[in-house]
Write a protein that holds these residues in place. Structure first.
Motif, PDB file in Angstrom:
ATOM      1  N   LEU A 148       0.761  -1.243  -0.167  1.00 42.49           N
ATOM      2  CA  LEU A 148       0.046   0.036   0.202  1.00 42.49           C
ATOM      3  C   LEU A 148       0.779   1.061  -0.107  1.00 42.49           C
ATOM      4  CD1 LEU A 148      -2.425  -1.845   1.225  1.00 42.49           C
ATOM      5  CD2 LEU A 148      -3.394  -0.529   2.167  1.00 42.49           C
ATOM      6  N   GLY A 149       2.109   1.553   0.230  1.00 39.81           N
ATOM      7  CA  GLY A 149       2.939   2.232   0.172  1.00 39.81           C
ATOM      8  C   GLY A 149       3.645   1.909   2.025  1.00 39.81           C
ATOM      9  N   TYR A 150       4.360   2.887   1.734  1.00 36.62           N
ATOM     10  CA  TYR A 150       5.037   3.483   2.936  1.00 36.62           C
ATOM     11  C   TYR A 150       4.473   3.627   4.339  1.00 36.62           C
ATOM     12  CZ  TYR A 150       9.807   0.965   1.177  1.00 36.62           C
ATOM     13  OH  TYR A 150      10.351   0.168   0.844  1.00 36.62           O
ATOM     14  N   GLU A 151       4.653   3.429   5.921  1.00 43.10           N
ATOM     15  CA  GLU A 151       3.438   3.778   6.690  1.00 43.10           C
ATOM     16  C   GLU A 151       3.882   5.458   6.717  1.00 43.10           C
ATOM     17  OE1 GLU A 151       2.832  -0.053   8.781  1.00 43.10           O
ATOM     18  OE2 GLU A 151       3.510   1.813  10.146  1.00 43.10           O
ATOM     19  N   PHE A 152       5.172   5.432   6.750  1.00 43.89           N
ATOM     20  CA  PHE A 152       5.794   7.033   6.669  1.00 43.89           C
ATOM     21  C   PHE A 152       5.006   8.493   6.064  1.00 43.89           C
ATOM     22  CE2 PHE A 152       9.078   5.504   3.942  1.00 43.89           C
ATOM     23  CZ  PHE A 152       9.385   7.003   2.670  1.00 43.89           C
ATOM     24  N   LEU A 153       4.474   7.835   4.961  1.00 43.15           N
ATOM     25  CA  LEU A 153       3.778   8.343   3.631  1.00 43.15           C
ATOM     26  C   LEU A 153       2.132   8.353   3.957  1.00 43.15           C
ATOM     27  CD1 LEU A 153       3.959  10.513   1.452  1.00 43.15           C
ATOM     28  CD2 LEU A 153       4.163   8.370  -0.120  1.00 43.15           C
ATOM     29  N   ARG A 154       1.566   7.280   4.152  1.00 47.61           N
ATOM     30  CA  ARG A 154       0.078   6.946   4.431  1.00 47.61           C
ATOM     31  C   ARG A 154       0.131   7.143   5.630  1.00 47.61           C
ATOM     32  NH1 ARG A 154      -1.144   1.382   4.653  1.00 47.61           N
ATOM     33  NH2 ARG A 154       0.797   0.878   5.042  1.00 47.61           N
ATOM     34  N   SER A 155       0.662   7.701   6.557  1.00 47.42           N
ATOM     35  CA  SER A 155       0.587   8.224   8.234  1.00 47.42           C
ATOM     36  C   SER A 155       0.381  10.067   7.656  1.00 47.42           C
ATOM     37  CB  SER A 155       1.336   8.105   8.829  1.00 47.42           C
ATOM     38  OG  SER A 155       2.568   8.188   9.251  1.00 47.42           O
ATOM     39  N   ASP A 186      -4.754   2.199   6.504  1.00 46.69           N
ATOM     40  CA  ASP A 186      -4.991   1.029   4.889  1.00 46.69           C
ATOM     41  C   ASP A 186      -6.243   1.463   4.317  1.00 46.69           C
ATOM     42  OD1 ASP A 186      -7.264   0.910   6.939  1.00 46.69           O
ATOM     43  OD2 ASP A 186      -6.706  -1.269   7.360  1.00 46.69           O
ATOM     44  N   GLU A 187      -6.642   3.147   4.018  1.00 43.93           N
ATOM     45  CA  GLU A 187      -7.456   3.114   3.051  1.00 43.93           C
ATOM     46  C   GLU A 187      -6.703   3.782   1.918  1.00 43.93           C
ATOM     47  OE1 GLU A 187     -11.511   3.029   5.214  1.00 43.93           O
ATOM     48  OE2 GLU A 187     -10.134   4.649   5.878  1.00 43.93           O
ATOM     49  N   ILE A 188      -5.751   3.817   2.314  1.00 46.21           N
ATOM     50  CA  ILE A 188      -4.504   4.700   1.284  1.00 46.21           C
ATOM     51  C   ILE A 188      -3.678   4.316   0.391  1.00 46.21           C
ATOM     52  CG2 ILE A 188      -3.219   6.397   1.795  1.00 46.21           C
ATOM     53  CD1 ILE A 188      -5.045   8.185   2.644  1.00 46.21           C
ATOM     54  N   PHE A 189      -3.467   4.497  -1.233  1.00 39.33           N
ATOM     55  CA  PHE A 189      -2.649   3.482  -1.666  1.00 39.33           C
ATOM     56  C   PHE A 189      -1.897   3.895  -2.704  1.00 39.33           C
ATOM     57  CE2 PHE A 189      -5.608  -0.974  -1.230  1.00 39.33           C
ATOM     58  CZ  PHE A 189      -6.704  -0.565  -0.690  1.00 39.33           C
ATOM     59  N   VAL A 190      -1.066   3.985  -2.114  1.00 40.33           N
ATOM     60  CA  VAL A 190       0.464   5.784  -2.589  1.00 40.33           C
ATOM     61  C   VAL A 190       1.034   4.281  -4.224  1.00 40.33           C
ATOM     62  CG1 VAL A 190       2.781   5.877  -2.778  1.00 40.33           C
ATOM     63  CG2 VAL A 190       1.061   5.605  -0.500  1.00 40.33           C
ATOM     64  N   SER A 191       0.302   5.461  -5.249  1.00 39.66           N
ATOM     65  CA  SER A 191       1.033   4.917  -6.637  1.00 39.66           C
ATOM     66  C   SER A 191       1.829   6.062  -7.483  1.00 39.66           C
ATOM     67  CB  SER A 191      -0.192   4.864  -7.485  1.00 39.66           C
ATOM     68  OG  SER A 191      -0.320   6.265  -7.734  1.00 39.66           O
ATOM     69  N   ASP A 192       2.351   5.850  -8.579  1.00 37.54           N
ATOM     70  CA  ASP A 192       2.928   6.413  -8.834  1.00 37.54           C
ATOM     71  C   ASP A 192       2.473   7.526 -10.185  1.00 37.54           C
ATOM     72  OD1 ASP A 192       1.649   4.340 -11.334  1.00 37.54           O
ATOM     73  OD2 ASP A 192       2.728   4.872 -12.601  1.00 37.54           O
TER      74      ASP A 192
END
Lengths: 404, 404
Positions: free
Chosen positions: B76-83, B100-106
């Protein structure tokens, strides 16, 4: 009321490596004192080579100044990278691939998953068994695989080409004629490969039956034997039947940097329709380029310093591969691969299933590998270890396995 | 014989910005002495902010050492970014969105194109007209849009919601009930937006008719008015009907850095099926994460220094927007947008078509804009200019336009 893509509901369980990750995390939480050695997921451990680090720092600096800032990248990727690819990966091997046949991407996993989109839904796919799960799963999501039989772990509309000890891990032409053939050579997960002349028979077969080959060459840098092709375009006629996927993850350690490319020759046509034009359209519509910094990192892979440093890195991992192979043999295991690829494929001992051996190894040696059955039904009874650990960890893992 | 995805053949012409690029290149080659000012494609020009450059250098260094090297990123992406995202983009606005509702993408372009995959083929989509071409084109590729009528430039199975001068660029509930509604607010291309209470009526409508809203909030950082929502989750009930797409391209200049994220709330369900789980599966199977270096860059966007620097950057572009808007008004043009978005949407003069005005502006002022008709039939007679140029170029472009 909106409706979902029901094909997703057909997917059994979760993505293989997510399952492994969860199992390992659970074990690790329950046993915080245990030192786990991960030789499971094909992730690398060596740092990015100095020439590439230098190129990235330079690119970062460029992004910080208005005069050298780079916004949206050209659709196919920067010319500096595509020309380095053409020169080093193709022209140097006598393959006539042009710059506008190269499509730079964020990695071969995305391309492996997305490439099926340009084909009709009623194409029949053929895969080696065992196989990298993304090929099948992405086709399941597209509704191309029929129904799943949980007993056989096979899809009704997928043509499986078993690659086992019995046939020396060389796929045979299937009885039913496929439309799309996935080949990953050198192979993940078995670590084995086929000769250039064997590959030529596949190219001839594809041209004869009108199939397209999706050729995943992610492990090409690990080839050590002379009679193995580094690119499918070394085979005559491949440009009318093959798409090639390339990764920077394994040759340059870019698993966390993210870069890959796909080759779609202009001669590859379905009737009048150019697959190159179709992929260009897909690329231009649903993707917006790999980062400038990462494309500069890719360019550095082909610099003189980069090439020398990466040759050492590949040699480092192949030293691991050799150590694993020889160590396991000494311990009485039957092992394959590890000569032209960074994977060792072993027969599980005492008729354990792949997952039984996974649990056994995790609990008793605190070593993580990948169960062969996770790659397909013919992988049952096999197990994959990767050479991507550190040399110290690899030796430590072997000591633990030998003591079992 | 393999077959292609015929839906690609239905796509008229090429992707809008590729066409513009080709036209501009052709003009530029024929007139090498002309200084072209590009206010067309929504690409930024200001360099990446110092706090982000610093974070990227640090991350590059980490990648060069074995102890701090980062391979495959978490799905889903690194926690440091999602937080940082959760805290700054949601909690700070009173929106209860979980990590866990955030999905990091390009990037949001990939997400915009890919999100339709998790829906059934027979869903009916509704789009504003004019609209960002990716929403429609990606649905054409998936076979969801019926047949194209070249005269009306409309697809038989797409519901168009005209946004024009006449309705103040506020989409109205369509006569036919849609399954999937694309909303981009503040809007690309018109540069206009709607109030939070107007957005609430869309959320209520979607929940009532069982539609899902794909909410593209790429331009959120440019909102200057108080009664405009920065996230759709500021509206009550949005978590049961909306997916939100976010980009770092416009708020932080990441067009060449590549980062975005998608929010799929766990409460968003189609019957028993969680769309969050579906997107997680798609993300895990067909994508392998945004680069570590880029995710660290994203984290720096939310640092105190990063926030301060980006506030200035946004203000810089909005100064351009104001200059364009006022300059064009002085020159007698009818203009919209530019208050909560970096786009100016103008009526073409003397009943020129959008492409006529494109050519006119390119040839006589050497200024590149985007023809409104490229965004849909209701964009005919309009033209988009972006505020993403440098201030000097923006003023120079205006001088040239005033002289026409």
């Amino acid at each position: 009321m909106y409706k979902i893509n029901d094909n997703y509901q057909k997917l059994p369980g979760s993505y293989l490596f997510s399952t492994i990750g969860k199992k390992v995390n659970a074990y690790s939480e329950a046993n915080p004192d245990k030192q786990i050695i991960r030789l499971g997921i094909g992730d690398v451990t060596q740092p990015i080579a100095p020439a590439i680090i230098e190129a990235m720092h330079k690119a970062v600096d460029e992004m910080g100044k208005a005069e050298t800032f780079h916004g949206y990248a050209p659709d196919l990727g920067y010319e500096f990278l595509r020309s380095a690819i053409v020169k080093n990966d193709y022209q140097a091997r006598g393959c006539d691939i042009a710059m506008d046949e190269i499509f730079v991407s964020d990695g071969a996993k995305s391309d492996s998953g997305n490439i099926q989109e340009i084909f009709a839904q009623d194409n029949r796919i053929a895969v080696c068994d065992p196989v990298y799960p993304v090929y099948v799963d992405s086709n399941v999501m597209a509704g191309r695989t029929g129904t799943y039989n949980p007993k056989t772990e096979m899809w009704s509309d997928v043509i499986y080409m078993p690659c086992t000890m019995e046939n020396g891990f060389v796929p045979e032409f299937p009885k039913e004629t496929p439309d799309i053939i996935y080949l990953c050579l050198p192979n993940n997960p078995t670590g084995t490969t086929i000769t250039k002349s064997q590959l030529q028979t596949w190219v001839d077969y594809a041209n004869k039956v009108g199939a397209v080959i999706i050729y995943d060459a992610a492990y090409e840098a690990y080839i050590s034997e002379d009679d193995v092709a580094h690119s499918i375009y070394e085979c005559e006629g491949a440009k009318t039947c093959a798409i090639e996927l390339k990764s920077f993850s394994k040759n340059a350690g870019f698993t966390g940097v993210r870069l890959g490319y796909t080759v779609v020759p202009k001669e590859l046509k379905c009737g009048d329709v150019s697959l190159n034009a179709m992929w260009a359209r897909r690329h231009g519509t649903k993707f917006n380029g790999a980062p400038y910094i990462v494309q500069r990192a890719g360019e550095a892979v082909y610099s003189e310093a980069g090439k020398a440093q990466l040759k050492e890195q590949v040699a480092y991992y192949m030293k691991n591969a050799k150590a694993i192979k020889e160590g396991l043999k000494e311990a009485g295991y039957t092992v394959f691969g590890g000569v032209n690829a960074p994977y060792i494929w072993l027969k599980t001992p005492e008729k354990m299933t792949s997952w039984e051996f996974f649990d056994y190894l995790l609990e008793n040696a605190n070593v993580v590998g990948t169960p062969g059955s996770g790659f397909g039904p013919s992988g049952e009874g096999y197990f994959r270890l990767t050479a991507f650990g550190s040399y110290e960890n690899t030796l430590a893992a072997l000591e633990r396995i030998k003591k079992l």
